[in-house]
Design an enzyme around this catalytic site. Structure first.
Site, short mmCIF file in Angstrom:
data_model
loop_
_atom_site.label_atom_id
_atom_site.label_comp_id
_atom_site.label_asym_id
_atom_site.label_seq_id
_atom_site.Cartn_x
_atom_site.Cartn_y
_atom_site.Cartn_z
N THR A 212 -1.95 -0.62 10.13
CA THR A 212 -2.25 -0.59 11.57
C THR A 212 -2.51 0.84 12.02
O THR A 212 -3.40 1.09 12.84
CB THR A 212 -1.08 -1.23 12.34
OG1 THR A 212 -1.03 -2.62 11.96
CG2 THR A 212 -1.28 -1.13 13.84
N CYS B 186 -0.30 -8.48 3.35
CA CYS B 186 -0.25 -8.28 4.80
C CYS B 186 0.31 -9.51 5.52
O CYS B 186 0.97 -9.38 6.55
CB CYS B 186 -1.63 -7.93 5.33
SG CYS B 186 -2.92 -9.01 4.72
N ILE C 39 -3.88 3.41 10.38
CA ILE C 39 -5.26 3.85 10.08
C ILE C 39 -6.26 3.00 10.86
O ILE C 39 -7.30 3.49 11.31
CB ILE C 39 -5.54 3.79 8.56
CG1 ILE C 39 -4.55 4.68 7.79
CG2 ILE C 39 -6.97 4.21 8.25
CD1 ILE C 39 -4.66 6.16 8.05
N GLU D 206 -8.46 -5.80 9.94
CA GLU D 206 -7.43 -6.71 9.43
C GLU D 206 -6.27 -5.83 9.02
O GLU D 206 -6.34 -5.10 8.03
CB GLU D 206 -8.00 -7.51 8.25
CG GLU D 206 -7.25 -8.79 7.99
CD GLU D 206 -6.17 -8.58 6.96
OE1 GLU D 206 -5.02 -8.25 7.39
OE2 GLU D 206 -6.42 -8.73 5.77
N LYS E 187 -15.54 1.51 0.27
CA LYS E 187 -14.58 2.50 -0.25
C LYS E 187 -13.29 1.79 -0.66
O LYS E 187 -12.56 1.30 0.19
CB LYS E 187 -14.26 3.57 0.79
CG LYS E 187 -13.49 4.72 0.15
CD LYS E 187 -12.73 5.59 1.12
CE LYS E 187 -11.29 5.24 1.23
NZ LYS E 187 -10.47 5.33 0.01
N GLU F 36 6.71 -3.37 8.89
CA GLU F 36 6.11 -3.94 7.69
C GLU F 36 6.60 -3.14 6.49
O GLU F 36 6.32 -1.95 6.36
CB GLU F 36 4.57 -3.85 7.79
CG GLU F 36 3.89 -4.52 6.63
CD GLU F 36 2.36 -4.47 6.71
OE1 GLU F 36 1.82 -3.38 6.93
OE2 GLU F 36 1.74 -5.54 6.54
P1 NDP Z 1 -4.01 2.72 4.43
O1 NDP Z 1 -4.26 1.97 5.66
O2 NDP Z 1 -3.85 4.19 4.50
O3 NDP Z 1 -5.18 2.46 3.35
C1 NDP Z 1 -6.14 1.46 3.42
C2 NDP Z 1 -7.52 2.05 3.12
O4 NDP Z 1 -7.89 2.96 4.15
C3 NDP Z 1 -7.59 2.83 1.83
O5 NDP Z 1 -8.85 2.67 1.24
C4 NDP Z 1 -7.43 4.26 2.31
O6 NDP Z 1 -7.92 5.22 1.43
C5 NDP Z 1 -8.25 4.22 3.58
N1 NDP Z 1 -7.95 5.29 4.51
C6 NDP Z 1 -6.85 6.08 4.58
N2 NDP Z 1 -6.95 6.94 5.60
C7 NDP Z 1 -8.15 6.71 6.19
C8 NDP Z 1 -8.83 7.30 7.27
N3 NDP Z 1 -8.29 8.27 8.00
N4 NDP Z 1 -10.04 6.82 7.60
C9 NDP Z 1 -10.60 5.82 6.91
N5 NDP Z 1 -10.00 5.24 5.86
C10 NDP Z 1 -8.79 5.66 5.49
O7 NDP Z 1 -2.78 2.11 3.71
P2 NDP Z 1 -1.79 2.87 2.71
O8 NDP Z 1 -2.32 2.73 1.38
O9 NDP Z 1 -1.52 4.27 3.13
O10 NDP Z 1 -0.47 2.07 2.93
C11 NDP Z 1 0.41 2.41 3.98
C12 NDP Z 1 1.05 1.20 4.55
O11 NDP Z 1 0.05 0.38 5.12
C13 NDP Z 1 1.72 0.31 3.52
O12 NDP Z 1 3.00 0.71 3.29
C14 NDP Z 1 1.63 -1.03 4.17
O13 NDP Z 1 2.72 -1.21 5.03
C15 NDP Z 1 0.38 -0.97 4.97
N6 NDP Z 1 -0.75 -1.64 4.33
C16 NDP Z 1 -1.19 -2.78 4.88
C17 NDP Z 1 -2.22 -3.47 4.31
C18 NDP Z 1 -2.69 -4.73 4.89
O14 NDP Z 1 -3.52 -5.41 4.29
N7 NDP Z 1 -2.21 -5.10 6.05
C19 NDP Z 1 -2.89 -3.00 3.09
C20 NDP Z 1 -2.39 -1.73 2.61
C21 NDP Z 1 -1.36 -1.11 3.22
P3 NDP Z 1 -6.94 5.95 0.39
O15 NDP Z 1 -6.38 4.89 -0.48
O16 NDP Z 1 -7.85 6.86 -0.30
O17 NDP Z 1 -5.89 6.63 1.21
#
Ligand code: NDP
Length: 510
Positions: free
Chosen positions: A267, A321, A269, A287, A213, A418
């Site tokens: 973190t 990240c 989610i 991760e 996904k 972050e």
């Molecule tokens: P998320 O953790 O929400 O998104 C990462 C993935 O998880 C996306 O594919 C998202 O889908 C999916 N997801 C969201 N909610 C769920 C759920 N309940 N169960 C399973 N999968 C889910 O990151 P965000 O895009 O909301 O970003 C928020 C913050 O997270 C950022 O501001 C940043 O600080 C951090 N972040 C960190 C990352 C890293 O690599 N460490 C990467 C991305 C974000 P969908 O896009 O459809 O919501």
């Protein structure tokens, strides 16, 4: 953004005197020059108006016919509409993956699986410009990064894991490595194709099938990858792509037909996903976020360190990240280093991601831009000193100036949370012990950087960092042979290298 108006007062030389267009020959006259636009052509990409889900090798609509739009964050134009998967589609995809795992992929000899992975790697290389342009349009990242980092590294992961597919016996001597089965993989929007390759390549090499996904704001490169799977004649159902909201991700995580969950993202989610698999025998790797310290000692090669600092935090708009978002500078060189850094910031080009000269492109979404803006405002409110170079931002799209904070205290939110944006917080230290203490004073533990001339200090500091990856005299370097992952709230499990393979196998005695 209005509240964040350019602040040049903290610099010794005003930023207006620093821009490249005003560098003169010493006689007071400026040489007026700027980079000419160098736009990458977008006609290599053929966008469909609508994209379906990729299930069982076929392009299918969502079970309820739902769709959602994906934007170009640099222009705010809708690029395409993609199918919005439902939990029923998650079930369909897991069943397709299971069939493929038991009937074809799981029983295929490793050397045959390898051929498919080599083929995918080759096709990614052949279609690299198409992928780079599409990735830049859908995510906002500069074309030169998509072209030179994301796509070549994605192909490199398939090359690398193709090499392991028929050598699992050597990877785990004395044991028999069996595939886990069906892997549910959920990826974020910052490196869409690269995160896909980190997850799919080792899973397939080890004989698993996958349901992936992508993030809702960046589904297009995963859907183009579906096309690569077809082109490579990959058996139907080995790779399935589900575009849709977070709930679909959770439907995959909790699906009884899934054997392994791999997640990269926030973190918050990540914790929900850990709860979702608790009490089952599913394998899990997470991760998650980071707040890396980039530590510069007084004997470091400063100009080289400046490049490492800039690459550490402004690469991919800081939406990384493992970004080096906390700069720890030894007090005796802090003033010199900050001056040099401000000089360097004045040369960073922010703007159209498809321009080959652009260093910092668009922030991925309005929501992310709002988050960055709010955190930067908190830095100002809590008393840190803000510096942003004078640069014009495009009128449309989600852009943010490269930002530097000095006078930062460890208690400030900008030093703890972050930000996931082009925002650097500078702190100082006097002794190596103080540097270690400050670097490890975080809930995260994904990466760290050390800049010093002394090899012995690198080794000692690296050992004392509670971080999964430690770079020495460089930053943000990635290689498929090298494991990557975190400590503490940055998650667990490793991706990349032989360690990455380990996460996708069950080891049995001979
Ligand atoms: P998320 O953790 O929400 O998104 C990462 C993935 O998880 C996306 O594919 C998202 O889908 C999916 N997801 C969201 N909610 C769920 C759920 N309940 N169960 C399973 N999968 C889910 O990151 P965000 O895009 O909301 O970003 C928020 C913050 O997270 C950022 O501001 C940043 O600080 C951090 N972040 C960190 C990352 C890293 O690599 N460490 C990467 C991305 C974000 P969908 O896009 O459809 O919501």
């Amino acid at each position: 953004m209005a509240a964040m108006a350019t602040d040049t007062t903290s610099s010794i030389v005003p930023a207006s005197d620093r821009s490249p267009s005003s560098w003169g020959l010493g006689d007071g006259r400026a040489i007026p020059w700027e980079y000419a636009p160098a736009p990458e052509a977008r006609d290599i990409v053929t966008l469909k108006e609508r994209y379906g889900l990729f299930i069982g090798g076929r392009d299918v609509p969502a079970s309820d016919g739902g769709t959602f739009g994906t934007l170009n964050p640099a222009t705010e134009e809708t690029l395409a509409h993609v199918a919005r998967a439902t939990p029923a589609d998650a079930d369909r995809a897991v069943r397709a993956a299971r069939r493929a795992q038991t009937r074809s992929w799981g029983t295929l000899p490793g050397r045959e699986r390898a051929k498919y992975l080599f083929r995918i790697a080759r096709i990614l290389q052949e279609r690299s410009r198409e992928f780079a342009v599409l990735e830049s349009m859908d995510s906002g990242k500069p074309i030169k990064e998509a072209r030179d980092v994301d796509v070549p590294l994605a192909a490199a992961h398939f090359w690398y894991y193709a090499g392991w597919a028929d050598k699992l016996g050597y990877a785990f001597p004395g044991r028999v490595a069996r595939p886990l089965g069906v892997a549910a993989q959920i990826i974020p929007w910052n490196f869409p194709l690269l995160m896909l390759s980190w997850k799919i390549a080792p899973a397939l090499a080890a004989g698993n099938t996958v349901v992936l996904k992508p993030a809702s704001t960046t589904p297009l490169s995963a859907l183009l990858f579906a096309d690569v799977c077809r082109q490579a004649d990959l058996p139907p159902g080995v790779v399935n792509i589900l575009t849709g909201p977070g709930e679909v991700g959770m439907a995959l995580v909790t699906h009884p037909g899934v054997d392994k969950v791999a997640f990269t993202g926030s973190t918050e989610i990540g914790k929900r996903i850990a709860k979702g698999v608790a009490g089952t025998d599913k394998a899990l790797t997470l991760e998650l976020g980071g707040k890396a310290a980039n530590i510069v000692f007084d004997d470091a090669p400063l100009d080289q360190a400046i490049e490492g600092i800039v690459n550490g935090i402004y690469f991919n708009q800081g939406e990384v990240c493992c970004a080096g978002s906390r700069l720890l500078v030894q007090e005796s060189i802090a003033e010199t280093l900050i001056d040099k850094l401000k000089d360097r910031l004045a040369t960073i080009r922010v703007g159209d991601p498809l321009d080959k000269n652009t260093d910092v492109g668009a922030i991925n979404s309005r929501a992310q831009l709002d988050k960055i803006t709010e955190l930067v405002a908190s830095g100002v409110a809590e008393g840190a000193e803000l510096y942003q170079p004078a640069c014009d931002l495009p009128e449309r799209g989600f852009f943010f100036r490269p930002t530097l904070f000095t006078n930062v205290a460890q208690s400030h939110r900008i030093a703890r949370e972050e930000i996931f944006g082009p925002v650097l917080s500078v702190l100082t230290f006097r002794t190596p012990d103080e540097a270690v203490e400050k670097a490890n004073n975080t809930i995260y533990g994904l990466s760290a950087g050390i800049w010093t001339d002394k090899g012995s200090r690198i080794l000692e500091m690296a050992q004392r960092m509670r971080a999964g990856v430690v770079w020495a005299n460089t930053f943000n370097r990635f290689d498929p042979t090298s494991p990557f992952g975190g400590y503490k709230e940055s998650g667990f499990g490793r991706e990349g290298g032989m360690h990455g393979l380990h996460a996708y196998v069950r080891l049995e005695d001979r």
